[in-house]
Write an enzyme that holds these catalytic residues in place. Structure first.
Site, PDB file in Angstrom:
ATOM      1  CG  HIS A   1     -33.437   0.238   4.443  1.00  0.00           C
ATOM      2  ND1 HIS A   1     -33.996   1.476   4.238  1.00  0.00           N
ATOM      3  CD2 HIS A   1     -32.103   0.407   4.285  1.00  0.00           C
ATOM      4  CE1 HIS A   1     -33.042   2.347   3.962  1.00  0.00           C
ATOM      5  NE2 HIS A   1     -31.875   1.724   3.994  1.00  0.00           N
TER       6      HIS A   1
HETATM    7  C1  UD1 Z   1     -28.320  -1.399   1.065  1.00  0.00           C
HETATM    8  C2  UD1 Z   1     -27.210  -0.567   1.662  1.00  0.00           C
HETATM    9  C3  UD1 Z   1     -27.802   0.492   2.587  1.00  0.00           C
HETATM   10  C4  UD1 Z   1     -28.840   1.321   1.859  1.00  0.00           C
HETATM   11  C5  UD1 Z   1     -29.884   0.410   1.250  1.00  0.00           C
HETATM   12  C6  UD1 Z   1     -30.815   1.222   0.422  1.00  0.00           C
HETATM   13  C7  UD1 Z   1     -25.068  -1.674   2.079  1.00  0.00           C
HETATM   14  C8  UD1 Z   1     -24.197  -2.248   3.114  1.00  0.00           C
HETATM   15  N1  UD1 Z   1     -26.312  -1.379   2.462  1.00  0.00           N
HETATM   16  O1  UD1 Z   1     -28.960  -2.088   2.122  1.00  0.00           O
HETATM   17  O2  UD1 Z   1     -26.771   1.361   3.024  1.00  0.00           O
HETATM   18  O3  UD1 Z   1     -29.429   2.200   2.778  1.00  0.00           O
HETATM   19  O4  UD1 Z   1     -29.241  -0.554   0.395  1.00  0.00           O
HETATM   20  O5  UD1 Z   1     -31.984   0.565   0.106  1.00  0.00           O
HETATM   21  O6  UD1 Z   1     -24.650  -1.491   0.981  1.00  0.00           O
HETATM   22  N2  UD1 Z   1     -33.009  -7.670  -1.720  1.00  0.00           N
HETATM   23  C9  UD1 Z   1     -33.963  -8.068  -2.625  1.00  0.00           C
HETATM   24  N3  UD1 Z   1     -34.000  -7.434  -3.836  1.00  0.00           N
HETATM   25  C10 UD1 Z   1     -33.129  -6.461  -4.190  1.00  0.00           C
HETATM   26  C11 UD1 Z   1     -32.161  -6.076  -3.267  1.00  0.00           C
HETATM   27  C12 UD1 Z   1     -32.112  -6.676  -2.027  1.00  0.00           C
HETATM   28  O7  UD1 Z   1     -34.766  -8.954  -2.355  1.00  0.00           O
HETATM   29  O8  UD1 Z   1     -33.234  -5.920  -5.313  1.00  0.00           O
HETATM   30  C13 UD1 Z   1     -32.998  -8.326  -0.378  1.00  0.00           C
HETATM   31  C14 UD1 Z   1     -32.071  -9.528  -0.332  1.00  0.00           C
HETATM   32  O9  UD1 Z   1     -32.681 -10.491   0.482  1.00  0.00           O
HETATM   33  C15 UD1 Z   1     -30.839  -8.978   0.344  1.00  0.00           C
HETATM   34  C16 UD1 Z   1     -31.409  -7.917   1.280  1.00  0.00           C
HETATM   35  O10 UD1 Z   1     -32.523  -7.381   0.579  1.00  0.00           O
HETATM   36  O11 UD1 Z   1     -30.121  -9.961   1.042  1.00  0.00           O
HETATM   37  C17 UD1 Z   1     -30.419  -6.813   1.616  1.00  0.00           C
HETATM   38  O12 UD1 Z   1     -29.868  -6.228   0.439  1.00  0.00           O
HETATM   39  P1  UD1 Z   1     -28.414  -5.505   0.481  1.00  0.00           P
HETATM   40  O13 UD1 Z   1     -28.124  -4.875  -0.830  1.00  0.00           O
HETATM   41  O14 UD1 Z   1     -27.403  -6.440   1.032  1.00  0.00           O
HETATM   42  O15 UD1 Z   1     -28.584  -4.405   1.597  1.00  0.00           O
HETATM   43  P2  UD1 Z   1     -29.762  -3.396   1.869  1.00  0.00           P
HETATM   44  O16 UD1 Z   1     -30.391  -3.760   3.153  1.00  0.00           O
HETATM   45  O17 UD1 Z   1     -30.627  -3.289   0.660  1.00  0.00           O
HETATM   46  N1  UDP Z   2     -37.418   5.783  -2.349  1.00  0.00           N
HETATM   47  C1  UDP Z   2     -38.227   5.388  -3.407  1.00  0.00           C
HETATM   48  N2  UDP Z   2     -39.185   4.434  -3.188  1.00  0.00           N
HETATM   49  C2  UDP Z   2     -39.379   3.849  -1.978  1.00  0.00           C
HETATM   50  C3  UDP Z   2     -38.539   4.258  -0.894  1.00  0.00           C
HETATM   51  C4  UDP Z   2     -37.569   5.218  -1.120  1.00  0.00           C
HETATM   52  O1  UDP Z   2     -38.085   5.903  -4.523  1.00  0.00           O
HETATM   53  O2  UDP Z   2     -40.254   2.986  -1.857  1.00  0.00           O
HETATM   54  C5  UDP Z   2     -36.356   6.778  -2.595  1.00  0.00           C
HETATM   55  C6  UDP Z   2     -36.346   7.987  -1.675  1.00  0.00           C
HETATM   56  O3  UDP Z   2     -37.168   9.041  -2.191  1.00  0.00           O
HETATM   57  C7  UDP Z   2     -34.868   8.375  -1.680  1.00  0.00           C
HETATM   58  C8  UDP Z   2     -34.164   7.045  -1.793  1.00  0.00           C
HETATM   59  O4  UDP Z   2     -35.123   6.137  -2.317  1.00  0.00           O
HETATM   60  O5  UDP Z   2     -34.573   9.159  -2.835  1.00  0.00           O
HETATM   61  C9  UDP Z   2     -33.666   6.570  -0.439  1.00  0.00           C
HETATM   62  O6  UDP Z   2     -33.218   5.256  -0.555  1.00  0.00           O
HETATM   63  P1  UDP Z   2     -33.138   4.258   0.677  1.00  0.00           P
HETATM   64  O7  UDP Z   2     -33.998   4.717   1.772  1.00  0.00           O
HETATM   65  O8  UDP Z   2     -33.365   2.889   0.132  1.00  0.00           O
HETATM   66  O9  UDP Z   2     -31.585   4.300   1.056  1.00  0.00           O
HETATM   67  P2  UDP Z   2     -30.719   5.221   2.035  1.00  0.00           P
HETATM   68  O10 UDP Z   2     -30.919   6.626   1.646  1.00  0.00           O
HETATM   69  O11 UDP Z   2     -31.142   4.914   3.424  1.00  0.00           O
HETATM   70  O12 UDP Z   2     -29.326   4.744   1.824  1.00  0.00           O
END
Ligand code: UD1
Ligand code: UDP
Length: 408
Positions: free
Chosen positions: A248
Site C-alpha cells: 500500500h
Molecule cells: C495510511 C497511512 C500509512 C499506513 C496505512 C495503513 C498516512 C499518511 N498514511 O495510508 O502510513 O501505513 O494507512 O493502512 O497516514 N481508502 C478507502 N477506505 C478506507 C481508507 C482508505 O477506500 O477506509 C482509500 C481512499 O481511496 C484513500 C486511500 O485509500 O484515498 C488512501 O487512504 P489514506 O488514509 O490517505 O492513506 P493510506 O494509503 O491508507
Molecule cells: N492487517 C490486517 N488485515 C490485513 C492486512 C493487515 O489485520 O488485511 C494488520 C496486520 O496484521 C498489522 C497491521 O494490519 O497488525 C498493519 O497495518 P498496515 O499494513 O495497514 O499499516 P502499516 O503497519 O504499514 O502502517
C-alpha cells in the site's frame, strides 16, 4: 484524587492493534485514568476499521471525527480542525499517540499549540516536569530542551513508537514521525535503534523511555485466535503452501509504472506457490489502470486477490505462510516475531532492527529482484524466531506503570 483524562487516538488500520492493549491496561486502573477513545475516521471501511473494534474488544469510540480521505493537507487540516473542537470541549490532560499516520501528526500539532488552563492540567504538568528533571542524563542539551519544549498549558503528549526512522523524507510517514517526536513530552521507543535516533536529533534523553513494541502485546494476546482456515477453505488452499502479500505504499502502488513490475513478479512466483493478497483499497484503485490484458493475466495466475481481512485472519495467514512479501511497517514487526521470512519491497525501512535481529530483508521493488529474492527464500527454509529485547507482550504494562509513577 483527579484522574488523568487521556485521549487515546486511533485513525488508520495499524493504530487499532497498538491502542487496544493500552486502553485495556488503563481500564485496570479506574481510579488513576479516564481513557477517552478518539477515532479520527481516517480509515472508515468496515474492513479497515470496524472489524478491529470488534476483534480487539475496543468500545465504540467516545469521539468520532469522521474525516475520511483526502490529500495530505486536506486530511491533516480536517483532523486538526475537528480535533481542536473536541480538545477544547473535553480538556484532557494527556494525549496518547501511536505510529506515524496523518492522524498522529494532526493530533500532536493541534494538542501542542492548545491552551488548557485548568488546575488539573497545571498539577499533572508540574509532576511531569519534576519527574523528568530527576532523571539522570549525560546530555548537555537537556536543560535547555526541557525549558524550550514544554508549554505549561498544553496537554502532555505521549508518543508510542517514537524514534523509528527510515531516513527517507520521500515517505509521508517519516515527516509525521520526526515532527510528532519533536512535539512530544514522553517518547516511548521500541529498541536501542530508536533511542539512538532521538538522541542524534537532539531530543532530551530524559523524555525517552524504551518500553518495547506495543504491536507484540496485541499479537501475543490474540495469537490463540489467529485462524486462516476460512480463507484457505474459500480459496481451496487447505494444506497448501502459500505466500502472503500486502502492498500500500504510495511509492509502490500509486502508478502503473511501479505496481506492474511487482505484480509481474508475483505472477512468476505464483508458478511455484499460491499467493494470497488481501488488497488495500489504495492499491485496488489502480487495478483498472493496468490494462485489460494484464488484468486477465493476473486473473489466470495463482495470485489470489481478496479484500482486506480482519486481524485474527491476518495473523493466521502470517503464521502459516511460507513467505511474506510486503511494504507494510507493522507486518515487518509481526513476521519477525512469528519467525516467518519477510521480504520488504522498499529501498529502506524504519524497522532496521528486524533486518539485524528478525526475519526481514529489504528487496528493491523491481520484477527480477523480487523473483530472485523470493525463490532464494523458498529454498532456504529455517528462519529463527526473533527474540528482540522487550518485544515480549508487556509494553502496555510498562507504559501504564510509568504513567502511574510520574503522575499519581
Ligand atoms: C495510511 C497511512 C500509512 C499506513 C496505512 C495503513 C498516512 C499518511 N498514511 O495510508 O502510513 O501505513 O494507512 O493502512 O497516514 N481508502 C478507502 N477506505 C478506507 C481508507 C482508505 O477506500 O477506509 C482509500 C481512499 O481511496 C484513500 C486511500 O485509500 O484515498 C488512501 O487512504 P489514506 O488514509 O490517505 O492513506 P493510506 O494509503 O491508507
Ligand atoms: N492487517 C490486517 N488485515 C490485513 C492486512 C493487515 O489485520 O488485511 C494488520 C496486520 O496484521 C498489522 C497491521 O494490519 O497488525 C498493519 O497495518 P498496515 O499494513 O495497514 O499499516 P502499516 O503497519 O504499514 O502502517
Amino acid at each position: 484524587m483527579t484522574r488523568l483524562k487521556t485521549f487515546l487516538i486511533v485513525g488508520a488500520r495499524p493504530n487499532f492493534m497498538k491502542i487496544a492493549p493500552l486502553y485495556r491496561e488503563m481500564k485496570q486502573h479506574p481510579t488513576a485514568f479516564e481513557p477517552v477513545l478518539v477515532h479520527t475516521g481516517q480509515h472508515y471501511d468496515e474492513k479497515m476499521s470496524q472489524v478491529f473494534f470488534d476483534e480487539l474488544e475496543l468500545p465504540k469510540p467516545d469521539i468520532y471525527l469522521g474525516v475520511g480521505s483526502g490529500s495530505h493537507a486536506v486530511q491533516t487540516a480536517e483532523i486538526m480542525r475537528r480535533f481542536e473542537i473536541e480538545l477544547m470541549k473535553h480538556q484532557p490532560e494527556m494525549i496518547l499517540l501511536v505510529g506515524d499516520v496523518n492522524s498522529t501528526i494532526a493530533c500532536a500539532l493541534t494538542a501542542a499549540k492548545s491552551k488548557i488552563d485548568s488546575q488539573a492540567m497545571r498539577t499533572f504538568r508540574r509532576r511531569y516536569v519534576e519527574f523528568i528533571k530527576e532523571r539522570k542524563t549525560e546530555s548537555p542539551l537537556s536543560a535547555a530542551h526541557l525549558k524550550q519544549c514544554h508549554s505549561p498549558t498544553a496537554p502532555i503528549i505521549a508518543h508510542i513508537e517514537a524514534g523509528e526512522r527510515s531516513f527517507d523524507f520521500g515517505m509521508p510517514e517519516e515527516i509525521n514521525r520526526v515532527t510528532t517526536d519533536v512535539l512530544s513530552d514522553i517518547l516511548f521507543t521500541t529498541s536501542v535503534d530508536s533511542d539512538a535516533s532521538l538522541l542524534a536529533e537532539g531530543i532530551d534523553p530524559r523524555k525517552t523511555f524504551c518500553v518495547g513494541n506495543i504491536m507484540i502485546d496485541s499479537l501475543q494476546h490474540y495469537l490463540s485466535k489467529a485462524n486462516p482456515s476460512e480463507i484457505l477453505d474459500n480459496l481451496n488452499l487447505k494444506n497448501t503452501d502459500y505466500g502472503l502479500v500486502t502492498l500500500h505504499r504510495p511509492g509502490n502502488v500509486d502508478e502503473p509504472a511501479t505496481l506492474k513490475p511487482i505484480l509481474s513478479a508475483l505472477i512468476r512466483i505464483s508458478e511455484r506457490l499460491d499467493i494470497i493478497f488481501p488488497m488495500h483499497p489504495r492499491t485496488r484503485k489502480l487495478l483498472p489502470n493496468l490494462g485489460k490484458a494484464f488484468n486477465e493475466q493476473l486473473a489466470t495466475s495463482r495470485v489470489h486477490f481478496i479484500e482486506p481481512v480482519g486481524y485474527f485472519e491476518f495473523l493466521g495467514l502470517q503464521k502459516s505462510a511460507r513467505l511474506i512479501l510486503t511494504d507494510s511497517g507493522g507486518i515487518q514487526v509481526e513476521s519477525s516475531f512469528l519467525g516467518v521470512p519477510c521480504l520488504t519491497l522498499r529501498p529502506n525501512t524504519e524497522w532496521q532492527i528486524t533486518l539485524r535481529e528478525g526475519t526481514n530483508r529489504l528487496v528493491a521493488p523491481e520484477e527480477q529482484a523480487v523473483v530472485t529474492a523470493a525463490f532464494h527464500s523458498l529454498t532456504n527454509r529455517n528462519q529463527p524466531r526473533a527474540q528482540i529485547a522487550k518485544w515480549d507482550g508487556n509494553t502496555s504494562k510498562r507504559i501504564v506503570d510509568l504513567f502511574i509513577k510520574i503522575f499519581l
